[in-house]
Structure formats: C-alpha cells, structure tokens
Design an enzyme around this catalytic site. Structure first.
Site: not given
Ligand code: ZN
Length: 397
Positions: A332, A358, A329, A181, A265, A351, A348
């Site tokens: 999960c 990042d 997330c 990322d 990406e 979870c 998150c």
C-alpha cells in the site's frame, strides 16, 4: 572470476615473494604519503606524481631497481583505485599491508603468448623476472588475457586470476524488473520472494574452526604449533571464501539472465559501516540493530555481487535510494516505523500485508527502479512495473 591454482617451484616461489614484497613496500609508501597529508595542505600526490617518484626511487635504490617496474607501478595503481573507492564511499580507507596477509601483485601488458596450455590439466603463465610458472588448467582460460593478478592466501596457496571482463549476459527482453535486498539472515532477497543464501561453513567445519581457535589461544607465541594451527585456520577460512566467490558468480549470472533490470539499493557499504559508528545515518535503517551484524553484511560479499552484476548486465543495474525501503509497505506504500515485527517479519498495520522483511524491501527497490527506468527510457522496459502501486521512493537523478 577465472582463478587458477599456481604451482611454483621453491625457487619461483622466492621470486613471487619478492614481487609481493615490492608491491607491499610501494603500497605502504603510498599509504604513508596520504596519512601525512592534513586538510589545508597541498593535495597528497596522485598516481602520476607517485609514478615519477617511483622512477626516482628506483634510480636511487638498487634493490628496488632489480624488481619489476610493472609490479611496483601497478601497486600504485591499485592504491589509486583504493583511494577512489574510499572517496566514492564504497570501501574503507586503504591501510598498511602486512607480510603474509593478502599478499599479491598485478601484471599488465600481457602478450598473447604469455599464457599457454601444456596438457589437459596444466598451463603456464609467464611472470616477469620469474619465468614460466605452471598452474592447474581447471577451466577454460579467457581469450586475450590483458592482465592478471597473482595472490598468496593465508594458507600459503598461490593463485593466478586472469582479468577478462566477462561477456555481458544477454537480457531476456521480457521487461522484468527484479529488486534485490541485501539481507543478513539471508544473503539476498528478491522481490519475487526468493531468498538466496550465500554458503558459509558447514556445522562440522564451524565446530572445527572453534576448536582451532581455542588451540590457537593456548599455543605459545612463535611456536611451531602456533604456525600449524594458524595455517589450519587459514585453510578453513579460504574454503569459506571460495564458496562465497562461487556463489557470487552463479547468482550474478542467474539474475542477469532472468531479468532485464536488476535493482539494488545504492547503499554504500563504507557509508553503512560508518553509520554504525554513528556518523552517517542511512535513513530507514535501524542502525542500532545492524551494529552487530555489520561484519556479516560485509562478509556476505554484497559489494562483490553488485560489481559482478554490473559486469554481466552492463547498463541494466539500477541503484535506488535506500530511504525507507525497509519501513515502507510494498503493497500500500505507507511508511510505518513499527511495521517491522522483528528482524525477519514485516507486517503492515494499515493494509495487513505481511511478508519477510527483506522481500518487502526488495519489492520496494523494484518499484523505485521502475520509476528510474520509465523516466529514462519510456515504457519499453517498464511495462509490468506500471501495474504495481506507485511510490515516491525515488531520489535518484
Ligand atoms: Zn500496507
């Protein structure tokens, strides 16, 4: 990139500047042609048509005819590439070139004997219409140089970069996928949890740059003092960009060597720049928070890193949709717009998974790439990925 310091004599420098001038002139003509174009008109001339026009212009103007046709044609070719990048969404629209800023030209059809070594630290390159110019043989020159580019930086230093696509780095063959990322606070985060920082200026250098900028503001227009300060600023900036380039080379080689698949990406830098101005919104990215950071993203040389990765790991770089990578997330799979506690932390609420934001995004990118790879090639490379939670991030065809 194999870049070497050129050491032209004053007479040779004049010849190089002339090539730069011609390249700039031809480039600016191409920019002008494309600016005059309006939607609905016949399309602006492409590379082939512009080459025909160049031939006519050379017949009509002696000063243009005395220059190198290779230099002039390659300027058109560079422009065509820049337009393709612009339409591809990865770059901004090409604009005017100004004297003294980013000057350079490209020479193609280089013959075997056109680059030679004189002694341990000295080499020579043959430049059309200028002759043999010495350069510092600071590292091995690639075999079979087909083309090279000569540039003059803002500090007035000349460089030659020999184009040779680097040999692909062999894949380790362990089936490992890494997500990368592009960060801002950190320059790149890996799904493995590593953070890679692009080097910038040291504190002392930043302080010096600030001092120089203040001096520049006080220096009178056109004064010698102003020119000196400008050159000093350019030297500091050149050092920073040298460090970045080095970093890109090291990181791209390292990733290509350690991982079979590198996922990034498919975030077009150009599109992102536009999104900040509010025309295209990249889903899942906090556009407003990024606005001020835009410059640093571009400065981090993200596009440059991806290009080098593609050179060194051909066919092993997977681009995935950026949708929700920063909000989802990676443990999960839930998409939670409020999970981002700050620019740096992801937590998150479903979870309890917490990580650097990042790194969380990088893990999502790796998951998405796992889908691409398994859909394309079957489970061969995708083995380890299947143990990870499955997400439907994938929008890639
Ligand atoms: Zn979760």
């Amino acid at each position: 990139m194999s870049r070497y310091r050129l050491q032209p004599s004053p007479a040779q420098e004049a010849g190089l500047l002339e090539h730069c001038g011609h390249a700039r002139y031809v480039w600016n003509l191409a920019v002008e042609q494309h600016m005059l174009w309006k939607p609905g008109r016949r399309s602006a001339p492409g590379f082939a048509e512009q080459c025909r026009q160049l031939t006519e212009a050379r017949a009509a103007f002696a000063w243009l005819r005395t220059g190198s046709i290779i230099v002039q044609q390659q300027a058109l070719k560079d422009f065509a590439q820049a337009m393709a990048n612009y339409f591809g969404g990865t770059h901004r629209r090409p604009t005017w070139r100004k004297r003294g800023r980013g000057e350079g030209f490209r020479i193609v059809a280089v013959k075997a004997g056109d680059v030679r070594r004189l002694s341990r630290h000295v080499g020579e390159v043959k430049v059309p219409k200028v002759g043999w110019i010495r350069f510092r043989w600071s590292r091995a020159v690639p075999d079979e140089v087909k083309s090279y580019r000569v540039t003059r930086d803002r500090a007035g230093r000349w460089h030659v970069a020999f184009a040779a696509i680097p040999d692909p780095v062999p894949a380790p063959g362990l089936g490992e996928v890494v997500g990368v990322d592009r960060g801002v606070a950190v320059s790149a985060a890996l799904s493995s949890g590593e953070m890679l920082h692009a080097p910038g200026l040291r504190e002392a250098e930043k302080a010096r740059l600030r001092r120089l900028l203040r001096k520049l503001a006080r220096a009178g227009r056109g004064s010698n003092r102003r020119a000196e300060v400008k050159a000093a600023i350019a030297r500091v900036k050149a050092r920073e960009s040298d460090r970045r380039k080095d970093w890109v080379e090291k990181v791209s080689t390292g990733l290509a060597r350690r991982f079979d698949v590198v996922a990034v990406e498919d975030l077009k830098i150009g599109a992102m720049a536009r999104s900040v101005r509010g025309t295209v919104e990249v889903p899942g990215r906090n556009v407003r928070a990024k606005a001020g950071l835009n410059r640093s993203i571009l400065a981090a040389g993200w596009g440059c890193l991806v290009r080098r990765l593609e050179d060194k790991a051909p066919g092993r770089v997977v681009k995935v949709s950026p949708a929700y990578t920063s909000q989802r997330c990676s443990a999960c799979g839930i998409v939670d717009r409020q999970a981002r506690e700050s620019q740096a932390r992801y937590r998150c609420r479903s979870c309890g998974y917490a990580a650097n934001a990042d790194v969380n995004a990088a893990r999502n990118i790796a998951h998405a790439a796992g889908h691409v790879v398994s859909a394309r090639e079957g489970p061969r490379v995708a083995g380890p990925v299947h143990r990870e939670p499955q997400h439907d991030l994938l929008l890639v065809g």
